[in-house]
Design a protein around this motif. Structure first.
Motif, short mmCIF file in Angstrom:
data_model
loop_
_atom_site.label_atom_id
_atom_site.label_comp_id
_atom_site.label_asym_id
_atom_site.label_seq_id
_atom_site.Cartn_x
_atom_site.Cartn_y
_atom_site.Cartn_z
N ASN A 90 43.94 37.92 40.05
CA ASN A 90 43.56 39.26 39.61
C ASN A 90 44.80 40.11 39.38
OD1 ASN A 90 41.07 38.26 40.39
ND2 ASN A 90 40.46 40.11 41.47
N SER B 198 45.50 49.49 41.19
CA SER B 198 44.31 50.14 40.64
C SER B 198 43.08 49.35 41.08
CB SER B 198 44.37 50.22 39.11
OG SER B 198 44.14 48.95 38.54
N LYS C 45 40.74 48.14 39.30
CA LYS C 45 40.36 47.03 38.40
C LYS C 45 40.85 45.68 38.94
CE LYS C 45 44.29 47.20 35.25
NZ LYS C 45 44.75 47.48 33.91
N GLU C 46 41.89 45.71 39.75
CA GLU C 46 42.42 44.45 40.30
C GLU C 46 41.50 43.83 41.35
OE1 GLU C 46 46.99 45.77 39.40
OE2 GLU C 46 45.94 46.54 41.14
N THR D 59 38.16 43.68 40.82
CA THR D 59 36.89 43.38 40.15
C THR D 59 36.65 41.91 39.88
OG1 THR D 59 37.76 43.60 37.90
CG2 THR D 59 36.93 45.62 38.99
N GLN E 174 37.36 40.54 37.35
CA GLN E 174 37.18 40.44 35.90
C GLN E 174 38.51 40.70 35.20
OE1 GLN E 174 34.08 43.27 35.17
NE2 GLN E 174 32.51 41.95 36.03
N HIS E 175 39.46 41.24 35.92
CA HIS E 175 40.80 41.51 35.40
C HIS E 175 41.70 40.38 35.91
CE1 HIS E 175 44.88 43.25 35.74
NE2 HIS E 175 44.56 43.75 34.56
#
Length: 129
Positions: A33, A101, A103-104, A106, A108-109
């Motif tokens: 990630n 952040s 997003k790391e 999720t 999905q990143h």
């Protein structure tokens, strides 16, 4: 049949090892990630986190803490996040993910690294253990 993680512990599949002791093994996630995303596992193959005996559970947490502290020193990040999902491999594993952040976290990143980049990151983290 042995899980992919048991095969890594047994040396049947290569890994970018971060740390190892008699009971636990830490290595870089090959589909990370974030730069430095590391997995910590017990060498004993158990499917679910809460099926671990208390001693192994506590030992895995202490081992993961040691690795996470080294990661925070080695990787430019605000903190190291922790996730236990366990659906993708039937072997207990703790994700330690350097975070800058949300997003790391999720899953999905993803980031792509070359074998040389993986080895460089692993060496940098090992320096702080």
């Amino acid at each position: 049949m042995a899980s992919i993680f048991t095969k890594i512990v047994n040396g049947e599949i290569p890994s970018y090892k971060i740390a190892e002791d008699d009971n636990f093994y830490a290595f870089l996630d090959i589909n990370p990630n974030a730069l430095g995303h590391t997995l910590c596992i017990p060498k004993k193959e158990v499917d679910k986190l809460f099926d671990l005996d208390e001693e192994t559970y506590a030992g895995l947490m202490a081992f993961s803490r040691k690795v996470a502290i080294a990661m925070e020193r080695a990787i430019d990040c605000q903190r190291v996040g922790v996730a236990v999902v366990g659906l993708e491999v039937p072997h207990v594993h703790i994700h330690l993910i350097p975070l800058n952040s949300m997003k790391e976290m999720t899953f999905q990143h993803k980031v792509n690294l070359s074998p040389e980049e993986f080895e460089k990151v692993a060496e940098k983290i090992r320096e702080f253990l």
